[in-house]
Design an enzyme around this catalytic site. Sequence first.
Site, mmCIF file in Angstrom:
data_model
loop_
_atom_site.group_PDB
_atom_site.id
_atom_site.type_symbol
_atom_site.label_atom_id
_atom_site.label_comp_id
_atom_site.label_asym_id
_atom_site.label_seq_id
_atom_site.Cartn_x
_atom_site.Cartn_y
_atom_site.Cartn_z
ATOM 1 N N GLU D 99 5.219 77.507 69.995
ATOM 2 C CA GLU D 99 6.562 77.899 70.420
ATOM 3 C C GLU D 99 6.752 77.703 71.914
ATOM 4 O O GLU D 99 6.286 78.507 72.734
ATOM 5 C CB GLU D 99 6.814 79.366 70.046
ATOM 6 C CG GLU D 99 8.043 79.925 70.725
ATOM 7 C CD GLU D 99 8.867 80.830 69.840
ATOM 8 O OE1 GLU D 99 8.628 80.853 68.622
ATOM 9 O OE2 GLU D 99 9.744 81.517 70.369
ATOM 10 N N LYS D 228 -1.313 93.474 55.167
ATOM 11 C CA LYS D 228 -0.496 92.251 55.150
ATOM 12 C C LYS D 228 0.876 92.445 54.521
ATOM 13 O O LYS D 228 1.463 91.518 54.002
ATOM 14 C CB LYS D 228 -1.283 91.114 54.468
ATOM 15 C CG LYS D 228 -2.578 90.839 55.220
ATOM 16 C CD LYS D 228 -3.487 89.830 54.602
ATOM 17 C CE LYS D 228 -4.760 89.765 55.474
ATOM 18 N NZ LYS D 228 -5.787 88.875 54.946
ATOM 19 N N ASP D 303 -7.127 87.770 62.025
ATOM 20 C CA ASP D 303 -6.554 87.388 60.736
ATOM 21 C C ASP D 303 -5.045 87.173 60.901
ATOM 22 O O ASP D 303 -4.287 88.122 61.091
ATOM 23 C CB ASP D 303 -6.824 88.493 59.712
ATOM 24 C CG ASP D 303 -6.407 88.081 58.307
ATOM 25 O OD1 ASP D 303 -5.468 87.267 58.155
ATOM 26 O OD2 ASP D 303 -7.016 88.581 57.353
ATOM 27 N N HIS D 403 29.532 89.771 86.471
ATOM 28 C CA HIS D 403 30.071 89.428 87.780
ATOM 29 C C HIS D 403 31.294 88.530 87.656
ATOM 30 O O HIS D 403 32.284 88.699 88.349
ATOM 31 C CB HIS D 403 28.988 88.754 88.637
ATOM 32 C CG HIS D 403 27.963 89.737 89.102
ATOM 33 N ND1 HIS D 403 26.707 89.363 89.489
ATOM 34 C CD2 HIS D 403 28.010 91.082 89.197
ATOM 35 C CE1 HIS D 403 26.013 90.453 89.828
ATOM 36 N NE2 HIS D 403 26.789 91.504 89.660
#
Lengths: 408, 408, 408, 408
Positions: D99, D228, D303, D403
């Site tokens: 990524e 998991k 894992d 702003h």
Amino acid sequence: MTDPENLVAQVREGDLRLHELEDHADADTAATARRLLIERETDTDLETIGDYTFPAEQAEPNIENMIGAAQIPMGVVGPVAVDGGAANGEHYLPLATTEGALLASVNRGLSVIDAASGADARVTKNGMTRAPVFRVAGVAEAAETVEWVTDNVEALREAAESTTSHGELIDIEPYVVGDSVYLRFAYDTKDAMGMNMATIATGEACAVVESETPASLVALSGNLCSDKKPAAINAVEGRGRSVTADVLIPGELVEQRLHTTADAIAEANTRKNLTGSAKAGSLGFNAHAANVVAAAFLATGQDEAQVVEAANTITTMDAREREDGTTDLYASVSLASLEVGTVGGGTKLPTQAEALEVLGLRGGGEPAGSNADALAEIIAVGALAGELSLLAALASRHLASAHEDLGR
Amino acid sequence: MTDPENLVAQVREGDLRLHELEDHADADTAATARRLLIERETDTDLETIGDYTFPAEQAEPNIENMIGAAQIPMGVVGPVAVDGGAANGEHYLPLATTEGALLASVNRGLSVIDAASGADARVTKNGMTRAPVFRVAGVAEAAETVEWVTDNVEALREAAESTTSHGELIDIEPYVVGDSVYLRFAYDTKDAMGMNMATIATGEACAVVESETPASLVALSGNLCSDKKPAAINAVEGRGRSVTADVLIPGELVEQRLHTTADAIAEANTRKNLTGSAKAGSLGFNAHAANVVAAAFLATGQDEAQVVEAANTITTMDAREREDGTTDLYASVSLASLEVGTVGGGTKLPTQAEALEVLGLRGGGEPAGSNADALAEIIAVGALAGELSLLAALASRHLASAHEDLGR
Amino acid sequence: MTDPENLVAQVREGDLRLHELEDHADADTAATARRLLIERETDTDLETIGDYTFPAEQAEPNIENMIGAAQIPMGVVGPVAVDGGAANGEHYLPLATTEGALLASVNRGLSVIDAASGADARVTKNGMTRAPVFRVAGVAEAAETVEWVTDNVEALREAAESTTSHGELIDIEPYVVGDSVYLRFAYDTKDAMGMNMATIATGEACAVVESETPASLVALSGNLCSDKKPAAINAVEGRGRSVTADVLIPGELVEQRLHTTADAIAEANTRKNLTGSAKAGSLGFNAHAANVVAAAFLATGQDEAQVVEAANTITTMDAREREDGTTDLYASVSLASLEVGTVGGGTKLPTQAEALEVLGLRGGGEPAGSNADALAEIIAVGALAGELSLLAALASRHLASAHEDLGR
Amino acid sequence: MTDPENLVAQVREGDLRLHELEDHADADTAATARRLLIERETDTDLETIGDYTFPAEQAEPNIENMIGAAQIPMGVVGPVAVDGGAANGEHYLPLATTEGALLASVNRGLSVIDAASGADARVTKNGMTRAPVFRVAGVAEAAETVEWVTDNVEALREAAESTTSHGELIDIEPYVVGDSVYLRFAYDTKDAMGMNMATIATGEACAVVESETPASLVALSGNLCSDKKPAAINAVEGRGRSVTADVLIPGELVEQRLHTTADAIAEANTRKNLTGSAKAGSLGFNAHAANVVAAAFLATGQDEAQVVEAANTITTMDAREREDGTTDLYASVSLASLEVGTVGGGTKLPTQAEALEVLGLRGGGEPAGSNADALAEIIAVGALAGELSLLAALASRHLASAHEDLGR
């Protein structure tokens, strides 16, 4: 024959069963006889349960095996100004509860909201749902069924709406889990809470699905509705009314009336209602919205078991700095799945109907649905008041101890 | 002075506020005056709300701003044999509701359970919880605070138990989220539901934590309790009573009385209550346990808002083959966090106290806690009956249509 | 200048920062220099990390501060016949993992599925989501903003789709919580996983919302997307591909190859994956779908952090009696939010691209989206195989001990 | 015999199966042969997959059916000062990911944390869990079984610990759902992640339960572990390490380095990570903790499928006013169930072992468990940096547009 003692004797002799008494006597006599039987079998005196003050016949759509009534204390809070999509102006809210201090707390909150020129409220979504589950051979048939449903919404709408003069089908959302297909039907049921309407209409549509696709109906409710269970699907997609209410309270008012500050309230809300609920694995991010929802439901004849999901609320509290350096409190509640009605169900019972009269919301609204919308908005404002009052109490206690800390 | 019209006049003139009436008149007069005021301001007639039949004074611990009572129809279901850890023998269960068909359905279920020689039930865990949230400087102080708490449970127990003659501290479980420390106190509160007891005791313990550690109390409830919100922490760890009930129903009985088969019921349960609830992101894996819990709570004076978590139920239904080739139905419900009491709160009100008498469970049990245990077990059996009856109805409808399918 | 030692010296002297090396040397030299520095500062030898076998330049879109590569063992399972909406025929599935026994287990499952003439699979929903959060003044403005959005979907579509040649806006779903408005944009991103596409397109649409409504953007992601968090909104509504796969395994095959029975497997699945997960407050109703999803993601260059929601799976196992008295096993998996792509992201890296080639799914599909659909279907079949194999192992162990029980 | 082409021929002729190659050749030859076969059957060229640079034999405990390796780019972030219960001093953190921008973002966050004199971190709970499910006749037997277990923890400890030289049983928590009993065993597994250790030890204890109670084991994992799957039981009770990290960043630093303010970051965190996640029905109250957890897991041989629950994180961000009127940013992350080890599993593979060396945490710690504790603390600091950097980016973009708003 219609003498209570006579009925009692028949039940004792096995000629009648306990739930058959109404077949042989008027509703009040049947209730009296049943009460007598229970009193004798359990060696009790059910005088106050039997001292209900409405014709038992009126309760026949609401109960079987009646022996009398539970009397729940009812009070009133308010008035409070509500600027809603449907509700407008000053309202009193009747609440029935056995929890001491609840009305006092909500009343304090409403009084502060009123002093801050009232609360805004909006119904942002509306749809009563029913989600049948079908069995198919497998995922291929499931995909086929979903495709058929998606392509034939109009045929299903026609079937569904054929059963109701008021209800309108909004949407059908399909979900597949292996060889189960769930179809979540959502309806605009106007001023009715609408569960029965939705169930009957969906039943008719299911017959069409069964005749046109390989799917077989297993249960008319497959729990993706989801009724009387706390489910994320309701929290996310809504059920009944999704309604929000908020108020901006000037800092001065927070100090004078709640004896604390916007910052202290916001901190308590974040640590308790947001972070605490997150850690608890909760579907409820609020302090005690269920208290107000339950008490309003009891007073106005809603379905008490639906409090489970109707109380689903996210409460936010923020300190908003003004240009003059003072800090206001912004407070909101968002109820995702508040199921309410002003017609049908328990709303017809005498005390409950009167409570709806206090709100000015008994019966169908003009336009249709507006009374139920307004009821949702006012309950939301009540919940907002309860949150505000409790969080302020926590924060002011904390402020007090913080002051002591400084004195150490 | 104690004349209602006089009080009304004073409120109208601004000399009294709506919640101050009880300071100037007896409770019934105050309620009458308040009702008059509301009637006039909302242009309504609150005759039936005002037609309550108990002394208003009795409700003073339960409500403020009283105007009367909501009358909720009450019926009775049973009797059913319960073989519990605390409950034993045949019991009638009073239920108050406005939902038509509910009592008929539960009664049918109880009758089948009774014919199958009754249900087993067990309270498997018991503990009323309160979880304050403290602010610390950061994770280092949080770890330090947790360590101190873990090492000083006895000191905290002494402080907590100093406030109560009945309650006993069971455990303190710490949780850390950044600069917030949550301590979940669990108490054995015997026959009381115990929220107030737990709150007061925990408040005392918090003072010790604050004096001995760097932690500052932000809120006496930090939502890991978790009260009146549907939270996984309750579903997993329990709150109030964790209670289970089950029954094994001979296949013959399933066919004769429920007009379906164990296999069909098990299928409906799996697709609806397990898989459907899973897909819905639900914390409730049941059909309508909340109906029974809410109605029993109303009848017996429990806290109606706690239905939110008290109804947390997993329902299982299995077909068990016997050696003779027939198939029985095994059915169970497991309620994780059923908060009930037989003393205190709404249990003292007249109709509610009578309902507890019907159960034989009014007041403190012998040994202490056994009445609340028994109440939990009987409500669980009621919920079991409701699940059984509804799933059988779904399955038998399905069977019927399955038969039609064969005829195509 | 491009000498690694030279770069090291410059960093040591403070003339360069660790992440700036690529500005002064090619990617491999920069990685070498960085590795040298880390080796010296941590007194380590990073020989194997440095022994990567692709040009570092190829990884520039995927990583910063590169020092080399992690080498994760990759194996292959299958082949298995998949009858999908997009996937068809026999497929090998490459898996990269460090968990011993995983591939053996999945391979056993696939081999049984293949012997049962393969699995069916279907993508039932598709949509990559991004949900910005906006600040409004309160619930009145929130309702106003939602209304504007609902009325102007086409304008928002135009803005969103102006940023992409492939992506198509499917839907915008609004959610209100007090003074926050969340808009959940869903896109068909074809063969790309599509997060970046969705983010950029949504950013453009947000500018329109800000200019036309009182809402101010607070964050381009407001967590209702929901990316890399396990959220019910994804489990219910889907994200990326919602995909299901199933197989019907003849009883004989269950006995011969899995050494157990359909009934035993169904029981283990119900008690573990349904009831156990229900009690655990889980969003995952499966045994170990994450193992297959994670290993397939690693092998094929998917976003490893998305395993969090991509593994969201409900597994069902049922015993289906046949007319001849034997019992088949029906097994299914339903993955709600499997985010996959065959173009972009990590799919371009050399080993990952080759793994996609093994599947025959590298690059864009014909029609667009079909490669990603097929990848989703094949991963689902892999997950199905893993579930089948593990549950059979549990059930056969149990059967063995059941046999021993009979011998007692 | 050991010639790859020879093996290929044997498989093609049906004399060997794809997973049996290692029985007839060394691991590298087997992998080569398998790759050749796959290349030919899928008409691909797997050159880069085959270009792994470690002896295949080393991966034998980690994979079956090996064909090579996935190469995932690895970079490094830091150094950052960590003041932990186990970790201390400056650390570099290796991360493997595909990524883009992730390492740059985390690195920016770490650099700000370091400039703020580093982060604190603490492991607040530790226990690897395994929860078998047993079948009993019903709730009476369930209560009986739970009672036996509660009374015989020492016997179960002895059985469990007989299987391991390092692991220690911490606790056994029983849960009942109808006729299923779940026992959640928690172990201190020291520097091992410990799933296998916990499974083997629990298996031994289960044998004792089966021999001494009426309970029959259905599955060694009943999903209350919960491995998991994203489950509230882990979020509430923890699994592996529960770890928190935080930092207090001076306002000046927030402005100079993050180009925003503490207030703006706190607002983004509340609306996105708290309220947004609440509305999404999420178990994750963070921005992208999974990114850092997944990348650190990949780099250090953890894992990868456990990222599902290991990434469970609550992020808090608060603005803290100082007495001088400036406002600091307090930022924290709390990871409930981070399963990590520095011995066993994937940690032995060459590139992964080197990454642990960079951290100074390869192998067993002194005292035992301290290396895994330190790894947990450093990953938590990495996650903190990622949260900080992303929220600051959102907030600064927002500030910029704020702003602009003023300029309208």
